[in-house]
Write a protein that holds these residues in place. Structure first.
Motif, PDB file in Angstrom:
ATOM      1  N   PRO A  11       0.846  -1.190   0.000  1.00  0.00           N
ATOM      2  CA  PRO A  11       0.000   0.000   0.000  1.00  0.00           C
ATOM      3  C   PRO A  11       0.884   1.244   0.000  1.00  0.00           C
ATOM      4  O   PRO A  11       2.014   1.215   0.472  1.00  0.00           O
ATOM      5  CB  PRO A  11      -0.782  -0.117   1.316  1.00  0.00           C
ATOM      6  N   GLN A  12       0.377   2.315  -0.562  1.00  0.00           N
ATOM      7  CA  GLN A  12       1.104   3.571  -0.607  1.00  0.00           C
ATOM      8  C   GLN A  12       1.168   4.168   0.791  1.00  0.00           C
ATOM      9  O   GLN A  12       0.151   4.353   1.437  1.00  0.00           O
ATOM     10  CB  GLN A  12       0.391   4.549  -1.566  1.00  0.00           C
ATOM     11  N   MET A  13       2.375   4.438   1.287  1.00  0.00           N
ATOM     12  CA  MET A  13       2.546   5.045   2.603  1.00  0.00           C
ATOM     13  C   MET A  13       2.332   6.549   2.451  1.00  0.00           C
ATOM     14  O   MET A  13       2.860   7.153   1.518  1.00  0.00           O
ATOM     15  CB  MET A  13       3.945   4.761   3.153  1.00  0.00           C
ATOM     16  N   PRO A  14       1.559   7.156   3.351  1.00  0.00           N
ATOM     17  CA  PRO A  14       1.311   8.587   3.236  1.00  0.00           C
ATOM     18  C   PRO A  14       2.575   9.393   3.531  1.00  0.00           C
ATOM     19  O   PRO A  14       3.471   8.938   4.246  1.00  0.00           O
ATOM     20  CB  PRO A  14       0.239   8.855   4.285  1.00  0.00           C
ATOM     21  N   ASN A  15       2.627  10.572   2.986  1.00  0.00           N
ATOM     22  CA  ASN A  15       3.708  11.506   3.246  1.00  0.00           C
ATOM     23  C   ASN A  15       3.741  11.780   4.753  1.00  0.00           C
ATOM     24  O   ASN A  15       2.718  12.109   5.343  1.00  0.00           O
ATOM     25  CB  ASN A  15       3.428  12.781   2.455  1.00  0.00           C
ATOM     26  N   PRO A  16       4.908  11.654   5.394  1.00  0.00           N
ATOM     27  CA  PRO A  16       4.982  11.899   6.838  1.00  0.00           C
ATOM     28  C   PRO A  16       4.484  13.285   7.247  1.00  0.00           C
ATOM     29  O   PRO A  16       3.911  13.443   8.321  1.00  0.00           O
ATOM     30  CB  PRO A  16       6.469  11.729   7.161  1.00  0.00           C
TER      31      PRO A  16
END
Length: 124
Positions: A11-16
């Protein structure tokens, strides 16, 4: 380890920075209360501000933080600005917390196994 998506992709990890803005917004009790209120239905700025003993410009700053984090959306009709909850952003925080919980559960499970092994070896 991230959960697998169908077909084996990650899954795409969100921008911190996005997650940071969400947690910053959630860090204030007034903003959390506004989110709870908006979970029932959309509301105007004046409806949202009514329960709080603060100047309207101060309250509007809370709404700007919530909107900047993506937790709420607003629309303007004439002179009335109405806010609504954007629950999809809450999922980013929930996903982050879930990953942390799984990480610590695995670590604690390994510690528990290690301690049980030590206890067994000590009773021999």
């Amino acid at each position: 380890m991230a959960p697998q998506m169908p077909g084996g992709s990650q899954p795409q990890m969100p921008n911190p920075a996005v997650v940071d803005r969400i947690f910053r917004a959630l860090s204030d009790p007034t903003r959390r209360s506004v989110l709870e209120r908006l979970s029932a239905q959309p509301a105007s700025v004046s409806e949202l501000a009514a329960p709080y003993g603060m100047a309207l410009p101060s309250f509007v700053e809370h709404l700007k933080v919530l909107e900047g984090s993506g937790l709420v959306r607003s629309r303007k009709a004439g002179r009335v600005r109405t806010y609504e909850l954007a629950a999809d952003q809450l999922r980013l925080a929930e996903d982050w917390l879930g990953r942390q919980r799984k990480l610590w559960e695995r670590r604690l499970d390994r510690l528990d196994s290690y301690l049980l092994k030590l206890k067994e070896e000590g009773t021999r």
